[in-house]
Every structure is written in C-alpha cells, then in structure tokens.
Write a protein that holds these residues in place. Structure first.
Motif, mmCIF file in Angstrom:
data_model
loop_
_atom_site.group_PDB
_atom_site.id
_atom_site.type_symbol
_atom_site.label_atom_id
_atom_site.label_comp_id
_atom_site.label_asym_id
_atom_site.label_seq_id
_atom_site.Cartn_x
_atom_site.Cartn_y
_atom_site.Cartn_z
ATOM 1 N N THR A 175 27.991 24.068 26.680
ATOM 2 C CA THR A 175 28.235 24.591 28.086
ATOM 3 C C THR A 175 27.318 23.774 29.086
ATOM 4 O OG1 THR A 175 27.129 26.541 27.259
ATOM 5 C CG2 THR A 175 29.307 27.151 27.147
ATOM 6 N N VAL A 176 26.720 24.198 30.446
ATOM 7 C CA VAL A 176 26.822 24.037 31.793
ATOM 8 C C VAL A 176 25.599 24.850 31.238
ATOM 9 C CG1 VAL A 176 26.065 24.131 34.133
ATOM 10 C CG2 VAL A 176 28.334 23.125 32.719
ATOM 11 N N SER A 177 25.488 25.644 30.873
ATOM 12 C CA SER A 177 24.462 27.256 30.842
ATOM 13 C C SER A 177 23.260 27.038 29.848
ATOM 14 C CB SER A 177 25.313 28.638 31.028
ATOM 15 O OG SER A 177 25.915 28.861 29.601
ATOM 16 N N TRP A 185 22.682 24.006 28.961
ATOM 17 C CA TRP A 185 21.774 22.816 28.821
ATOM 18 C C TRP A 185 20.720 22.892 29.882
ATOM 19 C CZ3 TRP A 185 21.069 19.503 25.150
ATOM 20 C CH2 TRP A 185 21.907 19.466 24.020
ATOM 21 N N ARG A 186 21.337 23.649 30.908
ATOM 22 C CA ARG A 186 20.254 24.056 31.775
ATOM 23 C C ARG A 186 19.055 25.065 31.084
ATOM 24 N NH1 ARG A 186 21.224 22.916 37.136
ATOM 25 N NH2 ARG A 186 19.308 25.327 37.771
ATOM 26 N N LEU A 232 30.596 17.236 28.992
ATOM 27 C CA LEU A 232 31.374 18.324 28.637
ATOM 28 C C LEU A 232 32.838 18.197 29.090
ATOM 29 C CD1 LEU A 232 28.076 20.492 29.637
ATOM 30 C CD2 LEU A 232 28.471 19.707 27.086
ATOM 31 N N ASP A 288 33.931 19.709 31.636
ATOM 32 C CA ASP A 288 33.964 19.518 33.359
ATOM 33 C C ASP A 288 33.669 18.432 33.675
ATOM 34 O OD1 ASP A 288 31.028 19.618 32.724
ATOM 35 O OD2 ASP A 288 30.358 21.123 34.278
ATOM 36 N N SER A 320 30.264 16.170 33.365
ATOM 37 C CA SER A 320 28.575 16.688 33.777
ATOM 38 C C SER A 320 28.391 16.762 32.612
ATOM 39 C CB SER A 320 28.738 17.676 34.118
ATOM 40 O OG SER A 320 28.806 19.289 33.388
ATOM 41 N N PRO A 325 25.117 16.505 29.368
ATOM 42 C CA PRO A 325 24.222 17.316 29.189
ATOM 43 C C PRO A 325 22.505 17.034 29.479
ATOM 44 C CG PRO A 325 25.387 17.212 27.593
ATOM 45 C CD PRO A 325 26.412 16.070 28.379
ATOM 46 N N HIS A 350 21.845 17.973 33.290
ATOM 47 C CA HIS A 350 21.626 19.302 33.566
ATOM 48 C C HIS A 350 20.033 19.625 32.758
ATOM 49 C CE1 HIS A 350 25.490 20.394 34.507
ATOM 50 N NE2 HIS A 350 26.272 19.479 33.331
#
Length: 252
Positions: A100-102, A104-105, A137, A139, A141, A143, A146
C-alpha cells in the motif's frame, strides 16, 4: 573522479573471523569497510580498534530500521564510536511489507524522524534498496518513490545497482532520478538472471551491468564513496580483489 572504496563486510560473513579479513582488504586497496549488524554490536569500541589497527575507516554501517525508530540514540553513539557518517537501514522483511502507498509513506516518515535526530549529531540517514522497492504497486506507483517523497530531502540514498537490475529496473535511470539524494553507490553486480552459482551474484565487472556506461553518472550524484558487495561469494577474496581492481581500471 576517483572515489574512496569500501567493502561491505556482510559479503564475507561466512568466512570468520572477520578481524582477520581487515588487513587483507587493506592490502587490496580498500579504504574502509561497511559493516552490518551484528558485526559491530557486541563491542563497537573493540571493532573500531580493529579497524584502526588495520588502517581502515568506517564511513557508514547497516542497521535495523527498528533500531532507528526505537533506539536512535544508541545507533548515533555507535556511529560516533566507529567514526561513521551514515546510518543505513537496508531492509524490511516480507512479513512486514504491505502493498500500500500508506505503508511505504509511513516507512519514509520513520526515516525522516531518524534523519532529523541524526542530523542534529552531524550524521546522515540513508536508505539502502533491494528489489522490492522498485516493483510497482497495484496503482502503478513504486515504493521507492513513496519512501523518498515522504522522507523528504533529509533522507539520503545508498543505491544498490545489482538489486535494481534484479527488479527489472534501469540503474542508469535511477542514478539520474535520485542524483541529489545518492550519497553512496553500491557496485553490486549480477550474473544473468536465473544463474544459480553464488546465488547469481558476481564480482563487479563480471556480471551483466555495464559499469563503464554507468560510471559517468556517478559524478552527477552526491556520492562520496563506492561500496562493493556480494551476497554469497564462494571465494570472498577473489570477489573483493576482482571488484576493486575493476573499479580502479575504470578510473573510479
């Protein structure tokens, strides 16, 4: 440009004692070693003495991400003992990773908090990549993007060219993309994908990476030294010697 050269001590972890390796590496022309945990953990002062005795430096060391989050002062003190500048978290396990983006952010934000503390002590935090950071990922994008977007400019990068190739990405493109963030270049080389010998890794110059083509890009980065590494060499001295000799032959 001629770079200082370090050897990632993880490469020869299967050939103890590590202290006996240090004068051999110095004789090959290495300026420093880059240790991994637990090489320095039991007695950082003794480890520093062994480096001093061999005439080697330590510019940076690999450490757990959890250590940066939960015990940053401990690792800052280890850096000061070893004379190192760079604290380098290199990995999160497959069990820890979330696609998920969250996630890796969040990892980037952890690095940023550690970097702020390190910077106050005159030190730097640099992330070291494997292959998974370059695998898109759902979407589309990545990791790695991010991590650094959330980490901000204070989070630096030790780029591992071999793992980037293993991920199907282009090290030349990544050297350009992250030039302002790259402070260490790891010249890991890989044999053709699918090679079983030595887990498919090779000495620098013996694999499929075109180092002569990449070398001009090194000067565009902020890297102040190069690091050789091989995850599982059957002959660590042959690997170490061949790698530094190839870099020297390229004028690096």
């Amino acid at each position: 440009m001629t770079y200082r050269k370090a050897y990632q001590l993880y490469s020869s972890r299967n050939f103890p004692p590590l202290a006996a390796q240090l004068p051999i590496l110095k004789a090959m022309g290495y300026d420093a070693i880059e240790p991994w945990l637990p090489a320095y953990e039991e007695d950082p002062g003794l480890f520093r003495q062994q480096l001093d005795d061999a005439g080697l430096a330590c510019y940076g060391f690999h450490m757990p991400l959890a250590g940066l989050v939960e015990a940053p002062q401990r690792y800052i003190e280890i850096a000061q003992t070893l004379g190192a500048t760079y604290l380098i978290p290199p990995y999160v396990t497959a069990e820890e990773r979330e696609p998920t983006v969250s996630y890796w952010r969040g990892l980037g934000e952890k690095l940023a908090r550690g970097a702020e503390l390190a910077n106050a002590a005159g030190l730097e935090v640099a992330w070291h990549n494997h292959d998974f950071e370059f695998v898109p990922l759902a979407d589309g994008s990545r990791p790695i993007d991010h991590i650094f977007a959330a980490g901000g400019s204070g989070v630096k990068f030790e780029i591992d060219c071999g793992w980037i190739v293993r991920a199907g990405a282009d090290p030349a493109a990544e050297l350009r993309r992250f030039a302002d963030r790259i402070v260490i270049i790891q010249t890991k080389d890989t044999a053709p994908l699918g090679t079983k010998l030595d887990d498919g890794w090779t000495a620098t110059g013996d694999g499929i990476i075109d180092w002569q083509a990449l070398a001009p890009l090194f000067e565009k980065t902020k890297a102040d030294h190069l690091v050789t590494e091989h995850d599982n060499p059957s002959d660590w001295q042959a690997f170490a010697s061949r790698s530094i000799n190839h870099l020297n032959a390229l004028g690096l």
